[in-house]
Design a protein around this motif. Structure first.
Motif, PDB file in Angstrom:
ATOM      1  N   ARG A 383     -25.592   0.929   0.656  1.00 52.77           N
ATOM      2  CA  ARG A 383     -25.264   0.160  -0.541  1.00 52.77           C
ATOM      3  C   ARG A 383     -23.814   0.338  -0.961  1.00 52.77           C
ATOM      4  O   ARG A 383     -23.139  -0.612  -1.362  1.00 52.77           O
ATOM      5  CB  ARG A 383     -26.171   0.597  -1.695  1.00 52.77           C
ATOM      6  CG  ARG A 383     -27.595   0.092  -1.588  1.00 52.77           C
ATOM      7  CD  ARG A 383     -28.409   0.532  -2.785  1.00 52.77           C
ATOM      8  NE  ARG A 383     -29.778   0.036  -2.708  1.00 52.77           N
ATOM      9  CZ  ARG A 383     -30.836   0.705  -3.090  1.00 52.77           C
ATOM     10  NH1 ARG A 383     -30.711   1.933  -3.593  1.00 52.77           N
ATOM     11  NH2 ARG A 383     -32.042   0.175  -2.992  1.00 52.77           N
ATOM     12  N   THR A 384     -23.326   1.593  -0.912  1.00 51.55           N
ATOM     13  CA  THR A 384     -22.038   1.912  -1.543  1.00 51.55           C
ATOM     14  C   THR A 384     -20.895   2.154  -0.571  1.00 51.55           C
ATOM     15  O   THR A 384     -19.727   2.041  -0.954  1.00 51.55           O
ATOM     16  CB  THR A 384     -22.183   3.159  -2.425  1.00 51.55           C
ATOM     17  OG1 THR A 384     -22.407   4.312  -1.579  1.00 51.55           O
ATOM     18  CG2 THR A 384     -23.346   3.011  -3.401  1.00 51.55           C
ATOM     19  N   GLY A 385     -21.210   2.570   0.663  1.00 53.67           N
ATOM     20  CA  GLY A 385     -20.159   2.920   1.604  1.00 53.67           C
ATOM     21  C   GLY A 385     -19.540   4.280   1.373  1.00 53.67           C
ATOM     22  O   GLY A 385     -18.578   4.644   2.063  1.00 53.67           O
ATOM     23  N   GLU A 386     -20.085   5.049   0.451  1.00 59.34           N
ATOM     24  CA  GLU A 386     -19.560   6.386   0.181  1.00 59.34           C
ATOM     25  C   GLU A 386     -20.567   7.436   0.659  1.00 59.34           C
ATOM     26  O   GLU A 386     -21.742   7.389   0.300  1.00 59.34           O
ATOM     27  CB  GLU A 386     -19.280   6.568  -1.309  1.00 59.34           C
ATOM     28  CG  GLU A 386     -18.170   5.671  -1.825  1.00 59.34           C
ATOM     29  CD  GLU A 386     -16.826   5.947  -1.142  1.00 59.34           C
ATOM     30  OE1 GLU A 386     -16.561   7.120  -0.784  1.00 59.34           O
ATOM     31  OE2 GLU A 386     -16.052   4.988  -0.973  1.00 59.34           O
ATOM     32  N   ALA A 387     -20.087   8.394   1.470  1.00 56.98           N
ATOM     33  CA  ALA A 387     -20.986   9.356   2.104  1.00 56.98           C
ATOM     34  C   ALA A 387     -21.482  10.431   1.146  1.00 56.98           C
ATOM     35  O   ALA A 387     -22.565  10.980   1.342  1.00 56.98           O
ATOM     36  CB  ALA A 387     -20.296  10.009   3.299  1.00 56.98           C
ATOM     37  N   GLY A 388     -20.690  10.782   0.146  1.00 57.78           N
ATOM     38  CA  GLY A 388     -21.174  11.748  -0.835  1.00 57.78           C
ATOM     39  C   GLY A 388     -20.732  13.177  -0.594  1.00 57.78           C
ATOM     40  O   GLY A 388     -21.179  14.090  -1.297  1.00 57.78           O
TER      41      GLY A 388
END
Length: 431
Positions: A383-388
């Motif tokens: 959804r976001t493209g950010e791995a975290g």
């Protein structure tokens, strides 16, 4: 179960629904004039029965939230299966899309030609051309043209590949292959051959009794003869990839985001390695085969010291995993031109961290659950493209997420694969 129907440029596709998830099995997306010829897009505007799985077909299986339509714009996950470039199916139950669909994801499982049909090269082939990988590009083109009708957003496609599928995903990101059909990659345990196809093809010709390797000759050979010859060829490359693209050249990749991962104990369960380790000959295995498997001259003892410190009873298994998988993970992490996040997966209380054990938790397949651990992470990433976790910064902050298969006990380590980079010779000269 009831019928689910979608009309798209490919035609009218009739699948099944349980009221929560719609599933469309084994949709044809390509056609070939002969097994060893390049594929073309499938015919369009036809009625497609997608109610039953046909795992041996080269096809797509799609799972969507029930009733999804072109107004939804759900993120799309496209999964490319592994199987050593010689097996696997778009109907792999370990990567079933049901759990993702319940969380608002459209998932496509991609089939492609494997074995000799997909990965033998012939005189006149363009550089870096493999029919199996081109099949996947046709699948991605099909997704771009059709997935909106299934509720998917064609501008937000994440490719997930495991093992040979991860290699294929990275190859699709090469500048000479990339067509903008996906935004990001999750590459789990990629595996590249150590030798070029030119270096391997004499073994394949020998397996066919010295036959010249051409489309015509392989097409004339019976399926039984091809299978016998491939088995002989494969046996000469038991500790490497008999087939597959070569060389890994991250500098040739487009600027796409990559999450690259391996499991800690990739091939501890490999039968030859298990045998050597069980009888206490793991170190001899490494000293005998280390150079042949890519450890640089004079580095076997150094690598052995690090391997013993990590797992003294699994020396042979670690060598196979490092040589076959983890060395490539380290190279991609350091040299891919786009943003990179690096992860290493450890055992949980249900499974060892062996090769392929990360598929079920990532897709929320039993015994794991939708939204749990790694599956919850995958949905958020799509959804976001950010791995975290911190990006892997090649020059200074080589941050790696260490987490178990259930998604618990997460920590961030610095450069856990550095011992591999120091010990293994580079194999990146163009061929």
């Amino acid at each position: 179960m009831q019928a689910a129907e979608v009309t798209c440029p490919a035609g009218t596709v009739v699948g099944i629904s349980d009221g929560v998830v719609d599933t469309f099995h084994s949709i044809p997306f390509l056609r070939t004039a002969a097994p060893f010829m390049d594929a073309e897009p499938a015919h369009t505007g036809i009625l497609i029965d997608a109610s039953q799985p046909r795992p041996d077909d080269i096809a797509l299986t799609i799972t969507t939230p029930a009733g999804a339509s072109d107004t939804n714009d759900y993120p799309v996950i496209a999964y490319i299966h592994g199987g050593r470039f010689e097996s696997g199916t778009h109907e792999d139950p370990r990567a079933d899309g049901y759990a993702n669909a319940t969380q608002g994801i459209v998932q496509v499982q991609i089939g492609y030609r494997v074995g000799l049909e997909g990965f033998t090269r012939f005189p006149g082939d363009t550089p870096h051309h493999y029919r199996g990988i081109d099949d996947c590009n046709l699948a991605l083109e099909w997704i771009q043209k059709n997935i909106e009708a299934f509720g998917g957003d064609p501008t937000n496609v994440t490719i997930v590949g495991q093992s040979a599928g991860a290699t294929t995903a990275l190859w699709l990101a090469r500048k000479d292959h990339y067509r903008g059909a996906f935004r990001r990659i999750v590459a789990m345990s990629p595996c590249f051959p150590r030798q070029s196809y030119d270096d391997r093809k004499s073994d394949l010709s020998f397996a066919f009794g010295g036959m010249r390797l051409s489309r015509e000759n392989l097409s004339k050979a019976s399926p039984q003869r091809r299978l016998r010859a491939y088995k002989r060829f494969r046996n000469r490359h038991l500790l490497d990839m008999a087939l597959g693209p070569h060389p890994l050249a991250p500098q040739e990749m487009a600027d796409v985001d990559v999450v690259i991962s391996s499991v800690r104990d990739e091939f501890y369960m490999n039968p030859p390695a298990q045998f050597a380790d069980r009888i206490g000959l793991g170190a001899l295995f490494a000293r005998t085969l280390g150079r042949a498997m890519g450890i640089a001259p004079g580095q076997v003892s150094n690598w052995l010291g690090d391997a013993r410190a990590m797992s003294p009873r699994n020396i042979a298994g670690r060598l196979i995993g490092d040589a076959t998988i983890r060395r490539w993970v380290d190279i991609v992490a350091h040299e891919a031109p786009g943003r990179v996040w690096h992860a290493e997966l450890h055992p949980d209380d249900r499974n060892p961290a062996d090769h392929s054990r990360d598929i079920r938790p990532l897709f929320g397949a039993k015994p794991y659950s939708a939204g749990e651990g790694l599956n919850g992470w995958l949905v958020k990433y799509a959804r976001t493209g950010e791995a975290g976790w911190p990006e892997f910064e090649k020059e200074r902050n080589q941050s790696t997420l260490i987490v178990d298969l259930s998604g618990r006990n997460a920590t961030v380590a610095q450069d856990p694969l550095g011992y591999i980079r120091q010990a293994f010779a580079r194999l990146d000269s163009p061929q």
